[in-house]
Every structure is written in C-alpha cells, then in structure tokens.
Scaffold this motif. Structure first.
Motif, mmCIF file in Angstrom:
data_model
loop_
_atom_site.group_PDB
_atom_site.id
_atom_site.type_symbol
_atom_site.label_atom_id
_atom_site.label_comp_id
_atom_site.label_asym_id
_atom_site.label_seq_id
_atom_site.Cartn_x
_atom_site.Cartn_y
_atom_site.Cartn_z
ATOM 1 N N GLY A 185 0.908 -1.133 -0.079
ATOM 2 C CA GLY A 185 0.033 0.021 -0.192
ATOM 3 C C GLY A 185 0.895 1.258 0.067
ATOM 4 O O GLY A 185 0.425 2.325 -0.631
ATOM 5 N N LEU A 186 2.282 1.166 0.694
ATOM 6 C CA LEU A 186 2.881 2.432 0.951
ATOM 7 C C LEU A 186 3.528 2.662 -0.480
ATOM 8 O O LEU A 186 3.766 4.081 -0.940
ATOM 9 C CB LEU A 186 3.989 2.186 1.986
ATOM 10 N N ILE A 187 4.001 1.633 -1.166
ATOM 11 C CA ILE A 187 4.621 1.931 -2.282
ATOM 12 C C ILE A 187 3.850 2.041 -3.575
ATOM 13 O O ILE A 187 3.979 2.905 -4.287
ATOM 14 C CB ILE A 187 5.431 0.514 -2.748
ATOM 15 N N VAL A 188 2.876 1.024 -3.907
ATOM 16 C CA VAL A 188 1.901 1.110 -4.963
ATOM 17 C C VAL A 188 0.643 2.357 -4.879
ATOM 18 O O VAL A 188 0.546 2.954 -5.645
ATOM 19 C CB VAL A 188 1.241 -0.039 -5.267
ATOM 20 N N ASP A 247 -8.271 2.135 -5.281
ATOM 21 C CA ASP A 247 -9.242 1.618 -4.554
ATOM 22 C C ASP A 247 -8.956 1.148 -3.513
ATOM 23 O O ASP A 247 -8.672 0.160 -2.950
ATOM 24 C CB ASP A 247 -9.997 0.467 -5.563
ATOM 25 N N PHE A 248 -8.937 2.306 -2.401
ATOM 26 C CA PHE A 248 -8.823 2.073 -1.212
ATOM 27 C C PHE A 248 -9.674 0.911 -0.282
ATOM 28 O O PHE A 248 -8.950 0.266 0.410
ATOM 29 C CB PHE A 248 -8.387 3.314 -0.199
ATOM 30 N N ALA A 249 -10.956 1.153 -0.707
ATOM 31 C CA ALA A 249 -11.951 0.343 0.162
ATOM 32 C C ALA A 249 -11.648 -1.213 -0.122
ATOM 33 O O ALA A 249 -11.619 -2.165 0.621
ATOM 34 C CB ALA A 249 -13.433 0.760 -0.516
ATOM 35 N N LEU A 309 -8.231 -13.476 7.260
ATOM 36 C CA LEU A 309 -9.186 -14.429 7.492
ATOM 37 C C LEU A 309 -8.943 -15.888 6.792
ATOM 38 O O LEU A 309 -9.028 -16.865 7.659
ATOM 39 C CB LEU A 309 -10.536 -14.221 6.978
ATOM 40 N N LEU A 310 -8.558 -15.760 5.511
ATOM 41 C CA LEU A 310 -8.067 -16.999 5.161
ATOM 42 C C LEU A 310 -6.885 -17.727 5.674
ATOM 43 O O LEU A 310 -6.795 -18.799 5.827
ATOM 44 C CB LEU A 310 -7.642 -16.700 3.364
ATOM 45 N N LEU A 363 -8.599 -2.444 1.598
ATOM 46 C CA LEU A 363 -8.877 -2.715 2.923
ATOM 47 C C LEU A 363 -9.461 -4.003 3.017
ATOM 48 O O LEU A 363 -9.259 -4.766 4.045
ATOM 49 C CB LEU A 363 -9.617 -1.308 3.661
ATOM 50 N N LEU A 364 -10.368 -4.111 2.223
ATOM 51 C CA LEU A 364 -11.076 -5.445 2.391
ATOM 52 C C LEU A 364 -10.175 -6.464 2.366
ATOM 53 O O LEU A 364 -10.372 -7.667 2.564
ATOM 54 C CB LEU A 364 -12.305 -5.521 1.297
ATOM 55 N N ALA A 365 -9.311 -6.384 1.042
ATOM 56 C CA ALA A 365 -8.389 -7.628 0.858
ATOM 57 C C ALA A 365 -7.620 -7.740 2.212
ATOM 58 O O ALA A 365 -7.171 -9.201 2.220
ATOM 59 C CB ALA A 365 -7.721 -7.291 -0.333
#
Length: 808
Positions: A682-685, A689-691, A702-703, A694-696
């Motif tokens: 997140g910091l580099i790329v 689509d931040f939402a 969870l996985l 964050l869901l990922a």
C-alpha cells in the motif's frame, strides 16, 4: 448530407438582409443550415437568424462557446439542424427564412442549406456521422409498433474530443450546443461508449431526438485541459481557435427487453435461492428419517451414531439418570466434574466410540488428564476458593499460560454469562442495521429522484449497456441480483435457530454430550453473521440504486463486518472465555470503516495518509499478535519496554530458547509477514481503490487463520466430516468463479463517468443480468457456504470431552 442549396453573399452594417430567404419542404427529412464566414472580423460577428414555424434559431459567426473557468473558444464554421415541427397533415410544406445581419462594413460568408436524408434512424441499423462543437448533430427516432422501450447505443473509435449524448422530446427548440444541451431530457458524457435506455411512456409523441454534441474541453471526460496559446499580442480574454476539433461517431437504436423477460428473470432469481430452502428441508427430512431408523438402536445402546452429520444439529438422547442432576444444576463448560467418576468417563468414551485419539502426533495425549469440577457460580470462578482478586488473576495466569491448553481450560466461565455476552453481538448489529439502513434508503431514493428529474445520467455509475429500468429505478437488475444475500442470510438464521432449539432440548434432557462434550455452543455470533449477510444484500441493493463516489461505503461496510465476525467466530470455537466483547469488536470495525472513508476521500496520491495508515496497520498487527500469543495475559503500560527487553535478554541473549507456544508463534509470524507485506504494498503502490485494498487485508487474514485452523485440526488427530468437507470444496469453487466475475470491472467510480462507460458490457445471462449480477449470485452462495463451514466444521467433536480437545 443530401441535396442542398448554396448561397454566397455579403452583408453591411446598414442593411439587415431580409431579402435572402430560402424555402424548403420538410416531411420526413431534416434540414441543415451550414455557415462559414470568410472575412476575418472577429470583433464584428455576423448574426444568422433562422425563422420557421414554431421555432427560431439564431447564432453568430464566429461562434463563441465558453468552457471551464469561462474560457472562450471561437469557431468559424457553424452548422445547425433545424427543428422539425409536428406536421398536421401527411404531406405539408413548411417554409423557413434565414436573416443575416452584422455591424461590419464588408463581411463575406458562405451559406449552405441541405437535406439530411438519414434524419430518421432505423431500428437495428448503424449510422455513422461526424460532429464538432459548432456543428452538432441530432436525429429522430420513432417507436415502431409493439416496442415499448429501446436502447440507444453510440460508439466511437476515438476517446477524445469529449462529447455529450442527449435524448430529447420532439419539440422546438432543440438544445444542441455545449452550453445548453443539459437543459432538457436525459444526457451522458461520452468518450468511446454511451448507452441510454428510452421508454415509450416518457414520450407522448412516440418519438424522440438523439442529440450529439462535442464539448469544447475534455476535462469532464478525464482529458487534459488545453493551454492558452502563447502569443505576445494575445490577451487573456481572447477566444481560442480550436481548428478542426471533430469526432466520428456511430449510433444504433435497438429494442430493449420485453416485460416477459423481466418476469422470467425474477422467477429465475427466486428459483435459484428458494432451491436452497428446498435442499435444506430435504436434508432435514433425511436426517430425521435416519434418526427414526436408528431410534431402536439408540434406545438399546444409549449411544448416538457418529456418522450422522446433522446440518440442523439434532440432539442426542441420553437417559436423565446418566448424570443424576438436572440440566441447569451446573452452568460450567468444563470437563466431567468430580461427581462424575472414572467409570462414567469410560462409559462416555464407549458411547462415543472414538477410534482416533485427539492429540498431537508424537506428543502427549489428553486421555489421562484429570477431571476438573464445573463452576456453579455466575462468576468465572468460585469466589469462595480465593481470598483476594489477585488470587483469581493468578489462577488465570496459571491456566492460560500452560504450554498445552484444552478447550476445558478456556471454557470455565458461566454459561449464562457467556450466552448474554454473545447475544449482544446480535442485538448490537441489529441496532446498527436499523440506524444505518434508514438514512441510506432515504439518501439513495433522493439520488434516484435527482437523476430522474434532471436527466443527468453522469450522477450514477451503471453498466448502461445492461441497465434495465423498472418504475423509477434505473437499473433494476443490479438490485434484484442482491436478493440472494437476503434470502440465504434468512435461511442461515433459520438453520441456527433450529440448531439452538435442538441444543436447548438436549440440555433439558440432561444430554451428556451437550453438557460436557464438543466445542461449546454459542449462537450469538452466528445470528450476527446471518444478520450481516442480509444487511449486505439490502445495502448493496441501495448502493446499486445509484452507485457513485459518495455512497460506496454502503456496499462495503457490512463486508468488513462479515470478515471480522467470521474471524471472531473461528477464534471463539476454541477460546470461548477470552473472545472479544461485542462492544470492543464493533468499535474496531467502526475504526476500519472510518479509515475506509478517509482513505477513499483523502488517500489518493496522498503520501502522508499512506505513511500514517501503514504505521497504524503494523502497530495494530503487533499488538494483536501479542494479545493472541499471551492469551490476553499481558499489560500495555509504562513498563512494557522493560519487560520486552527482559524477555529478549533471557530468551535470546543469555540462553537461546525457542518459543513456548510454537503453533501460535508460527501463525503469528506468518500473519505478520502477510500484513507487513500488505502495508508495504500500500505504501509503495498506493492503490486507487482503497476500500477494496482494506477489504483484501481482512480477507487475507481470515483465509490465513482458517487455513491454520484446518491444518491444526488435522494435525491434532481430528477429522472433517462429510458435510463440512463438501461445503469447503463447493464453497472454494464458487468463490473462484465469483471472483472471476467480480474482477471484470463493468464500471468504476474511480474514473469519470465517461471513462467508466468504456468498461460497460452487454448482458450475459437471460439478456437481463451482467457480470456483476453473476458476482452477486455467486458471492451470496459462497458466503452462505462459508457460514455453513464454520457451523459444521467441528461436528466431529460432539462426542469428545472438552479436556481432550486441543486449543490452537
């Protein structure tokens, strides 16, 4: 263009050229007036006024159009199609006049009047044409008999210049310039694709105009804003000559789907999800038949069959005299108490017929672990056994810091207290759902009303090539496809209700296995998960009423909640006493949603935000890792650094010793590697689509935990029964297909509305549902299957004493 009349002329400041009048018959063909002023007098324009029945069109040449920031753009060549009034007879001759005037002493111009032979569009026939900002085009379409709605598709091989597609009623005047095209009708901005569904009921004349206007600037379509030309003599207010800013387009009008297609699609949608109700009922009936067939054997042996895997949790019957007390004499979740003798444990083991020892391979077995008395008090421990609160805290430290824990060690709290604790999850999410949903519904209704009243279809990011209106809704198919979340969420709640009823009946019968065996049964989180699934369907439907940048969180909020609740439920299975409370859990989920909103609004290209978020992400990961590793037996205070240094010195410097809890350490190390990698990504790329980013993060964690749980379960000698195994396999396959359709990307509010329409695609199922609708279908089924996996995963432990079930 067809045949026409050309006129060369001149005008002076002393006359108003009323003598230059042209007439033409207007039947089913349009008439177009084209003007080119040859003299170079920009400060003395020539005014052309076209007078006709029911309409007057006037324009000056050079034509000055304004763009953003009031920039001026000049056009020397202007063409306008004349409005075609409704003819009162089959054949009627209508006259029009062109008046020319100017203040210039000598202005030369060229005027051309032509017939537009293809003025009336034909159904399912493509027509190509050119347009500029000063030479807009519009065509007429008449609804054929038996067609109630059509879809107007306009395409272009070139993205720029940006253009506007408008649908207007057949009335005069026609608004066909960049500065007035939005005054009436429906309109869209366009780069390469545009599509507007038009319904016959909205046009009393059974016909409409398709208006195509090229904009003066491309910024509204995502293009760059042009620079002013650098010139010494140019003034800031001087018009900019855009030369040949032309676009080639192709239009086609085709019939939309019929009412029969709507009915067929709705029945298809209902049939898919109601079939799950039928399947569940069949499984329940099959289980009931198997129970009745084995009733004689169960009565003779007082033993259930381990092969019966009940989706609805049918209880097992054991005589009341087995334990010698009522089901509510004790509310603890411990192993068999001191009152249950060793012979009783032997009977229990023989009744369950457990062939596989539930212990780590090559390590100690829990078979000979001493029994521990259940707690009869409402508190987590017997107050009479301790002199001070410090003694109670010390007892927790002794139990929870053992190297090998069993479920009985973490199931010591009172049953009634825990039941109320986990019921709060359901009541809190129900309250959140009501207060969240009501303003959301009101807001999206307002959005839809604004779209319908203003005609501005850039407000909502639909897949316009597959957007089927119904009533006031512009994309009913995207709303209907969310029905699966609601129906399957309700079905899951019914399954949980039946399981809870059977479990309570087993308690009333003094069922030994319900009281003393298996994973402790708590249903509050399951009810919260089912409610969250239903709310995901409702809020996703609300989002798809008018999907856009301002209401994206409606579609994602309960996705975060579902991911969080699933992780909490998986952790609760083996840690019922130390699981998070509903208040702290929902507070953390609220922070996640807060960061989601802040990230979407301020995170795009904002380095400071990404640094702060990555630091918070890493710190939260470390704190959670510490909490999980020490089972909550640590304190965050001023002495934390001293204790960390002490541990590092004693375990790493003075003597190199491995971690006491190896399995937990492996899980947490892998979790930290994944989360640190996601934070670095997140910091580099800095994904737009931040939402989804964050869901990922939530889904990856969870996985990871689910995979760890499965591996440790198998490593502990436990097994996965048929129904959860089938659910795992089927759910994994469905998730794979669902994600394939999700990543098709039919629209995106990360771009401009015109750029988003470049991703639009035609329907792929029943000429009614698009790829995103298929994602709704499959993801609702996959979520339902995932919930069933969590529900039935540990059914193989229903006859195993809790002091023989490992904690991991």
């Amino acid at each position: 263009m067809g045949r026409g009349v050309r006129d060369w002329g001149s005008a002076t400041s002393a006359e108003q050229s009323p003598g230059q009048r042209l007439c033409s018959s207007a039947q089913t063909e349009g008439v177009r007036v084209s003007v080119n002023v040859l003299s170079d007098h920009k400060d003395l324009p020539v005014l052309f006024v076209v007078r006709q029945k029911e309409a007057v069109v006037s324009f000056q040449v050079p034509l000055i159009l304004r763009g953003q920031f009031q920039r001026k753009y000049a056009y020397q060549e202007v063409s306008r199609t004349l409005c075609q009034p409704q003819a009162k007879a089959e054949v009627e001759t209508q006259h029009f006049y062109v008046d020319v005037s100017t203040l210039s002493l000598n202005a030369s111009y060229q005027l051309r009047v032509t017939h537009v032979e293809n003025f009336v569009l034909r159904t399912n026939e493509r027509f190509s044409f050119n347009a500029t900002a000063a030479q807009p085009q519009y065509f007429k379409y008449e609804f054929p008999e038996g067609v109630d709605s059509v879809i107007v598709k306009v395409t272009s091989a070139m993205a720029f210049p940006c253009s506007v597609i408008s649908i207007q009623d057949v009335v005069c005047p026609v608004y066909d310039l960049d500065n007035n095209v939005a005054f009436i009708g429906m309109y869209q901005t366009m780069t390469k694709k545009a599509a507007i569904t038009v319904q016959k009921k909205d046009f009393p004349s059974n016909s409409f105009y398709v208006v195509v206007v090229v904009k003066t600037e491309d910024e509204v379509c995502g293009g760059a804003l042009p620079y002013y030309p650098l010139s010494r003599d140019a003034l800031p207010d001087d018009p900019v000559d855009q030369h040949n800013r032309q676009k080639t387009l192709e239009v086609m009008v085709s019939p939309a789907i019929t009412s029969e297609a709507y009915v067929r699609s709705m029945l298809f949608c209902l049939g898919i999800f109601l079939s799950f109700y039928v399947l569940t009922l069949l499984i329940a009936c099959w289980e009931s038949c198997r129970q009745r067939k084995r009733k004689g054997l169960l009565a003779a042996m007082d033993s259930p069959s381990l092969d019966t895997a009940s989706l609805l949790g049918h209880g097992r019957s054991v005589p009341d005299s087995f334990l010698g007390h009522s089901p509510y004499d004790s509310y603890g979740y411990g192993s068999f108490g001191n009152g249950s003798s060793s012979s009783t444990e032997g009977v229990t083991d023989s009744l369950c017929s457990v062939e596989v020892p539930y212990g780590y391979v090559g390590e100690r077995s829990l078979e000979h672990m001493a029994g521990r008395p259940r707690m009869d008090s409402l508190s987590s421990v017997e107050e009479d056994d301790y002199d001070t609160l410090a003694d109670i805290d010390y007892d927790k430290n002794v139990i929870r810091t053992k190297q090998y824990l069993c479920v009985a060690d973490l199931a010591r709290k009172d049953k009634r207290v825990l039941r109320k604790k986990y019921q709060i999850y359901f009541w809190n999410i129900a309250t959140i759902a009501v207060f969240y949903a009501l303003p959301v519904i009101q807001l999206v209704i307002t959005y839809q009303t604004v779209v319908n009243v203003t005609g501005n279809q850039d407000i909502c990011y639909y897949n316009f090539l597959c957007a089927h209106p119904l009533g006031n809704l512009s994309a009913f198919n995207n709303i209907l496809s969310n029905l699966g979340y609601v129906l399957l969420g309700l079905l899951f709640l019914l399954i949980i209700l039946q399981r809870e009823i059977n479990y309570n009946r087993a308690l009333m019968r003094n069922d030994a296995y319900a009281l003393e065996c298996g994973i402790p049964k708590h249903f509050g989180l399951f009810y919260a998960m089912g409610t969250a699934l239903m709310m995901e369907g409702l809020l996703s439907a609300c989002y798809h009423v008018c999907p856009n940048y301002t209401n994206f969180q409606f579609d994602t909020s309960f996705m975060y909640m579902i991911a969080g609740l699933c992780m909490l439920k998986l952790y609760q299975k083996r840690h019922p006493d130390i699981n998070a409370s509903a208040y702290s859990a929902y507070a953390c989920l609220a922070l996640v949603i807060f960061f989601s909103v802040v990230g979407v609004v301020f995170g795009k290209g904002n380095t400071a935000f990404w640094i702060v978020f990555s630091v918070i992400h890493i710190v939260a990961t470390l704190l959670l890792s510490t909490q999980l590793y020490y089972m909550g037996r640590w304190k965050l205070d001023t002495g934390i650094l001293r204790r960390i240094l002490h541990v590092l010195y004693t375990d790493c410097i003075r003597q190199c010793s491995g971690p006491m809890y190896v399995d937990r350490m492996v899980l947490l190390v892998m979790g930290n590697i994944i989360n640190w990698s996601l934070a670095a990504y997140g910091l580099i790329v800095r994904p737009n689509d931040f939402a989804s980013y964050l869901l990922a993060i939530g889904i990856c964690n969870l996985l990871l935990y689910f995979a760890f749980y499965i591996i440790m379960k198998l490593r502990s000698g436990e097994r996965i029964k048929l129904i959860p195994l089938l659910c795992i396999i089927g759910t994994s396959v469905v998730w794979g297909f669902a994600l394939f359709f999700f990543f098709q990307g039919l629209s995106t509010w990360q771009k401009t509305p015109a750029e988003s329409r470049e991703h639009n695609r035609d329907c792929i199922l029943l000429d009614f549902f698009d790829d995103h609708d298929i994602w709704h279908f499959l993801s609702s089924i996959a979520m339902f299957g995932s919930f069933l996996v969590l529900l039935t995963l540990d059914d193989d432990l229903d006859c195993v004493q809790r002091d023989k079930i490992y904690v991991f």
